[in-house]
Design an enzyme around this catalytic site. Structure first.
Site, PDB file in Angstrom:
ATOM      1  N   HIS A   1       1.284  60.993  -3.119  1.00  0.00           N
ATOM      2  CA  HIS A   1       2.609  60.900  -3.017  1.00  0.00           C
ATOM      3  C   HIS A   1       3.555  60.202  -4.040  1.00  0.00           C
ATOM      4  O   HIS A   1       2.776  59.798  -5.042  1.00  0.00           O
ATOM      5  CB  HIS A   1       3.066  60.189  -1.773  1.00  0.00           C
ATOM      6  CG  HIS A   1       2.652  58.617  -1.672  1.00  0.00           C
ATOM      7  ND1 HIS A   1       1.467  58.213  -1.820  1.00  0.00           N
ATOM      8  CD2 HIS A   1       3.377  57.712  -2.094  1.00  0.00           C
ATOM      9  CE1 HIS A   1       1.467  56.986  -2.007  1.00  0.00           C
ATOM     10  NE2 HIS A   1       2.842  56.429  -2.067  1.00  0.00           N
TER      11      HIS A   1
ATOM     12  N   ASP B   1       6.818  57.754  -4.815  1.00  0.00           N
ATOM     13  CA  ASP B   1       7.467  56.742  -3.837  1.00  0.00           C
ATOM     14  C   ASP B   1       8.837  57.031  -4.048  1.00  0.00           C
ATOM     15  O   ASP B   1       9.397  57.675  -5.153  1.00  0.00           O
ATOM     16  CB  ASP B   1       7.528  55.264  -4.298  1.00  0.00           C
ATOM     17  CG  ASP B   1       5.953  54.801  -4.150  1.00  0.00           C
ATOM     18  OD1 ASP B   1       5.240  55.498  -3.516  1.00  0.00           O
ATOM     19  OD2 ASP B   1       5.533  53.592  -4.663  1.00  0.00           O
TER      20      ASP B   1
ATOM     21  N   HIS C   1       0.687  59.434  -7.011  1.00  0.00           N
ATOM     22  CA  HIS C   1      -0.443  58.352  -6.904  1.00  0.00           C
ATOM     23  C   HIS C   1      -1.004  58.727  -5.714  1.00  0.00           C
ATOM     24  O   HIS C   1      -0.498  59.231  -4.597  1.00  0.00           O
ATOM     25  CB  HIS C   1      -0.046  57.137  -7.141  1.00  0.00           C
ATOM     26  CG  HIS C   1       0.991  56.495  -6.364  1.00  0.00           C
ATOM     27  ND1 HIS C   1       2.295  56.897  -6.488  1.00  0.00           N
ATOM     28  CD2 HIS C   1       1.010  55.576  -5.579  1.00  0.00           C
ATOM     29  CE1 HIS C   1       3.100  56.414  -5.597  1.00  0.00           C
ATOM     30  NE2 HIS C   1       2.398  55.476  -4.928  1.00  0.00           N
TER      31      HIS C   1
ATOM     32  N   ARG D   1     -10.223  47.163   1.457  1.00  0.00           N
ATOM     33  CA  ARG D   1      -9.316  46.917   0.286  1.00  0.00           C
ATOM     34  C   ARG D   1      -7.905  46.223   0.778  1.00  0.00           C
ATOM     35  O   ARG D   1      -7.148  46.842   1.806  1.00  0.00           O
ATOM     36  CB  ARG D   1      -9.034  48.176  -0.534  1.00  0.00           C
ATOM     37  CG  ARG D   1      -7.897  48.149  -1.691  1.00  0.00           C
ATOM     38  CD  ARG D   1      -7.835  49.670  -2.044  1.00  0.00           C
ATOM     39  NE  ARG D   1      -6.987  49.665  -3.374  1.00  0.00           N
ATOM     40  CZ  ARG D   1      -5.750  49.613  -3.245  1.00  0.00           C
ATOM     41  NH1 ARG D   1      -5.030  49.786  -2.087  1.00  0.00           N
ATOM     42  NH2 ARG D   1      -5.154  49.909  -4.538  1.00  0.00           N
TER      43      ARG D   1
END
Ligand SMILES: O=C(O)CCC(=O)C(=O)O
Ligand SMILES: [Fe+2]
Length: 286
Positions: free
Chosen positions: A170, A172, A226, A236
């Site tokens: 996507h 941002d 990204h 994570r």
């Protein structure tokens, strides 16, 4: 033996007893024998992107002056929150008058191709005493800017299906996104027609150009495509600060960034109109 949770109808990991809230509980996830189909991304989404030439729109920043102990303390706080019992976390699901929002797998926004993560978002107003050049820039361009901090927890994805993503590809919608990822890594940016991993460094912030900043520069800065991979062994955590214009402020590039030869690429818009569009159609939390 296959886990029985995978047979529930609407959402494979279940809903709370009122049927309102998604359960995305790492204690349950670690016993899954199969990845629920909602978390499987298509092979195109895993490999490709568009044909257009992409500049990556991403910067890695060190020497930013943020105290490493502060980052560590923030991580400890994130762990405390995400380790709360599920029942407690669900009390922070989106409510109309609340600035805090907890979500598991973002099932409130998407019903298929879900990200393998829990998120906690909140909101804070512009700090008028800030000495940051970035904040000053946004303040000049937009009046007073609004920041949305958020944190993500990506549980270990022990089943190896190669189709599950922590966050799908996507861009941002933001002005800029400041990101901090931990030592597990997994953040990738699409550059030169390939996904490229961003290595971890304890003192590194990653700055993404978002679609709003791209529009503000009439496309000179490209927004960054990204995604985040899941890790088979380790969970994570990441922290993000989304810097956006005030809702009603019109986003329009300065006149000297367009001409007859280089016409306007995007119409005027307000952040208020724009922010919900990508949330509906893309996998993003900003
Ligand atoms: O977790 C990360 O490193 C990135 C998350 C992200 O891309 C987002 O929230 O928009
Ligand atoms: Fe993002």
């Amino acid at each position: 033996m296959k886990s029985s949770v995978a047979t529930l109808t609407h959402f494979p990991l279940g809903r709370d007893k009122n049927g309102l809230a998604t359960i995305f509980d790492k204690a349950v996830l670690k016993n899954l024998a199969d990845i629920p189909k909602e978390f499987e991304w298509s092979s195109e989404e895993l490999v490709q992107s568009s044909q257009e030439e992409l500049h990556h729109g991403l910067f890695q920043v060190i020497n930013h002056g943020v105290d490493l102990d502060l980052i560590k303390a923030a991580y400890e706080e994130i762990s405390t929150v995400f380790n709360l019992p599920m029942s407690k976390k669900l009390t922070a699901q989106k409510k109309p008058d609340s600035l805090v929002e907890y979500a598991g797998a973002r099932e409130d926004r998407f019903t298929s191709k879900l990200p393998w993560k829990e998120t906690l978002a909140f909101q804070n107003d512009y700090n008028k005493d800030s000495k940051s050049q970035v904040v000053d820039f946004f303040n000049t361009a937009f009046g007073v800017e609004l920041q949305h901090p958020g944190c993500n927890l990506y549980p270990a994805c022990t089943v190896d299906n190669n189709l599950t993503l922590g966050t799908g590809p996507h861009r941002d919608p933001t002005g800029l996104t400041f990101l901090y990822q931990d030592q597990v890594g997994g953040l990738e940016v699409f550059v030169d027609n390939k996904w490229k991993a961003l290595s971890y460094s304890p003192d590194q912030f990653i700055v993404n150009v978002g679609n709003t900043f791209m529009a503000l520069t009439n496309g000179r800065y490209k927004s960054c495509l990204h995604r985040v991979l899941v890790n088979k062994e380790m969970e994570r955590k990441s922290m993000a600060l989304f810097v956006n214009p005030r809702g009603g402020k019109i986003v329009s590039p300065p006149q000297n960034l367009f001409s007859k030869e280089e016409p306007r690429k995007y119409p005027d818009f307000t952040w208020k109109e724009f922010r919900y569009f990508p949330q509906k159609y893309q996998k993003t939390d900003c």
